[in-house]
Each structure stands twice: as C-alpha cells, then as structure tokens.
Design a protein around this motif. Structure first.
Motif, short mmCIF file in Angstrom:
data_model
loop_
_atom_site.label_atom_id
_atom_site.label_comp_id
_atom_site.label_asym_id
_atom_site.label_seq_id
_atom_site.Cartn_x
_atom_site.Cartn_y
_atom_site.Cartn_z
N ASP A 143 58.39 -8.27 -35.43
CA ASP A 143 57.48 -7.19 -35.88
C ASP A 143 55.91 -7.79 -35.65
O ASP A 143 55.90 -8.98 -35.98
CB ASP A 143 57.61 -6.52 -36.95
CG ASP A 143 59.15 -5.73 -37.00
OD1 ASP A 143 59.45 -5.40 -36.07
OD2 ASP A 143 59.43 -5.37 -38.09
N ASP A 235 63.80 -7.19 -35.19
CA ASP A 235 64.71 -6.26 -34.62
C ASP A 235 66.12 -7.15 -34.13
O ASP A 235 65.81 -7.70 -33.12
CB ASP A 235 64.05 -5.47 -33.53
CG ASP A 235 65.25 -4.52 -32.75
OD1 ASP A 235 66.25 -4.57 -33.36
OD2 ASP A 235 64.62 -3.40 -32.25
N LYS A 237 68.75 -6.27 -32.61
CA LYS A 237 69.68 -5.85 -31.60
C LYS A 237 69.52 -7.10 -30.62
O LYS A 237 68.46 -7.72 -30.54
CB LYS A 237 69.16 -4.81 -31.09
CG LYS A 237 69.30 -3.42 -31.98
CD LYS A 237 68.96 -2.17 -31.07
CE LYS A 237 67.52 -2.08 -30.52
NZ LYS A 237 66.67 -1.96 -31.47
#
Length: 248
Positions: A143, A235, A237
């Motif tokens: 981020d 993140d 993922k």
C-alpha cells in the motif's frame, strides 16, 4: 511486425518523448515499460529510430534516481504525479516490478551501463525480504499509506537522517538525496538523487568511490531505522499472471 513497422513505432513514440526527464508525455507520468521494451525489441532487429535507444537509457536512469524508485528499500512505485519522477503514488505493484526488472535487464544487456544494475538488485532484495510468501509466491502489492497517511513510511526530515548517520555522514547523505528542511512532499523529503553523484562527491571533498561506499553503508543504516516504522499494508493475494511476469 517487420522492420518498417518497428521503425515507425519508434518514431511515433519519440514524438511523445520527454527529452529532459525521460519517459513519454507529461504528468502524471507512468514508466510504461511496454514502450521502453518495444524500442529495445526494435533495436535488436536493427530497426530503432535515431536516439530511441539512448532515450531508453536516459529514462531508466532518471527513474532509478527519482522518487518513483524507493532509494532506501528498492522497488518501483506505481507512477509519478509530476513529470520528473519526483513525487510518486507510493503504492508498489508486483506487475510493475516484473515488467521494469525485465526492461532494465534488457537495457543493460544492450548498453552495458553499470548504473542499470543496482535498481534491479535492490528490487529483487525487496521482493524477497517483504513480498515473498512462505509458499514462495509473491504478494500482489504494498500500500501507499501507513498510519492513515500516504507516503509516511518513505519520507525523511534532515534531522532524522543525522540522528541515524551522525553529523558528518548525514550531511553528505542529505545533500546526495536532497533532504532539506523545506522538503518536497508535505514538509518532508522524498529521497531522490537530484545532482550528479560526481558533483556531490566534489562538493563533499571525497572521491566518487568513497561516496559510493558511503551511500551503500548509509542506505543500509537508513533501511534498518525505517524498518522500525509502521509499515504500509500489503495485499497478500498471490496472482498467477503477476507472478508469471516476475518469473519471466
């Protein structure tokens, strides 16, 4: 696509080139590695237009000296809000790392400029240090924000640098990375290499090899100090396509 089309593509790209700061177009400015790679692809086939390959080298150097590149921890931020690669949107995307690492590596293969090596090495180290999962997949992004503020993790004040490095080394590093009391981002400084290192070395009364060694030592110390800050979110993922870009 054929040599004629490749040459035409290079000519069209160069009509949009920013000869002063590198890259293409104006602010906001994205690295657009596909443009840079297209020129390098054309060059491999003897089809690049005049000045196009040199513009790729100029762009890579300006990006790696700018605030869009994390001068302390490695990794490319997403884009620059200005035309000179200074103030980025601080998010780091895995797909940008994959494409830009390949572009820098191919530019080095063709032009053998040693300044292209360290951004690749530092980015790979950042990926292994902060983005690698226990299953060995790479996470999707880091981020821009920490503690509710964009870029807080990445910016510095002159006194913070002096506290970490001491007065003598800290003053040289503040000059090298253009860390000033006024700052360049909301009263603080995004690290970037504003002057040619040879000029900084001359002003500091050291030779270029001594400056290079000082910068390397100082970056390690600043990275350790920065590691104690609240990190940006991540993140986690693991996307097959983006990992494929990195593997390639």
């Amino acid at each position: 696509p054929g040599r004629a089309n490749l040459t035409a593509l290079c000519i069209e790209l160069m009509q949009q080139a920013d000869s002063a700061h590198g890259g293409f177009g104006t602010a906001p400015k994205f690295p657009t590695p596909v443009n840079l790679e297209s020129i390098l692809f054309a060059a491999c086939r003897g089809a690049a237009s005049a000045g196009a390959v040199e513009h790729v080298l100029h762009t890579c150097k300006r990006i790696s000296r700018g605030g869009i590149f994390d001068q302390i921890g490695g990794g490319f931020h997403r884009y620059s809000t200005d035309a000179r690669w200074l103030v980025p949107h601080f998010e780091k995307m895995l797909y940008d790392q994959g494409q830009l690492l390949r572009t820098f590596a191919e530019a080095f293969r063709q032009m053998r400029d040693d300044e292209l090596i360290w951004p690749v090495a530092e980015t790979v180290e950042w990926l292994e240090r902060e983005m690698l999962s226990p299953q060995h997949g790479l996470y999707a992004s880091q981020d821009a924000d920490s503690e509710g503020m964009e870029g807080k993790f990445f910016v510095w004040r002159p006194e913070e640098v002096l506290q970490v490095l001491g007065k003598e080394d800290g003053e040289i590093i503040n000059r090298y990375f253009d860390v000033t009391p006024k700052g360049n981002f909301e009263g603080q400084s995004i690290l970037h290499v504003a002057q040619d290192p040879a000029t900084v070395a001359q002003e500091a009364g050291v030779n270029e090899e001594e400056l290079e060694a000082l910068v390397a030592r100082s970056r390690a110390k600043l990275l350790e100090a920065r590691g104690k800050r609240v990190h940006p979110g991540r993140d986690d993922k693991i996307l097959t396509a983006w990992n494929g870009m990195m593997l390639r």
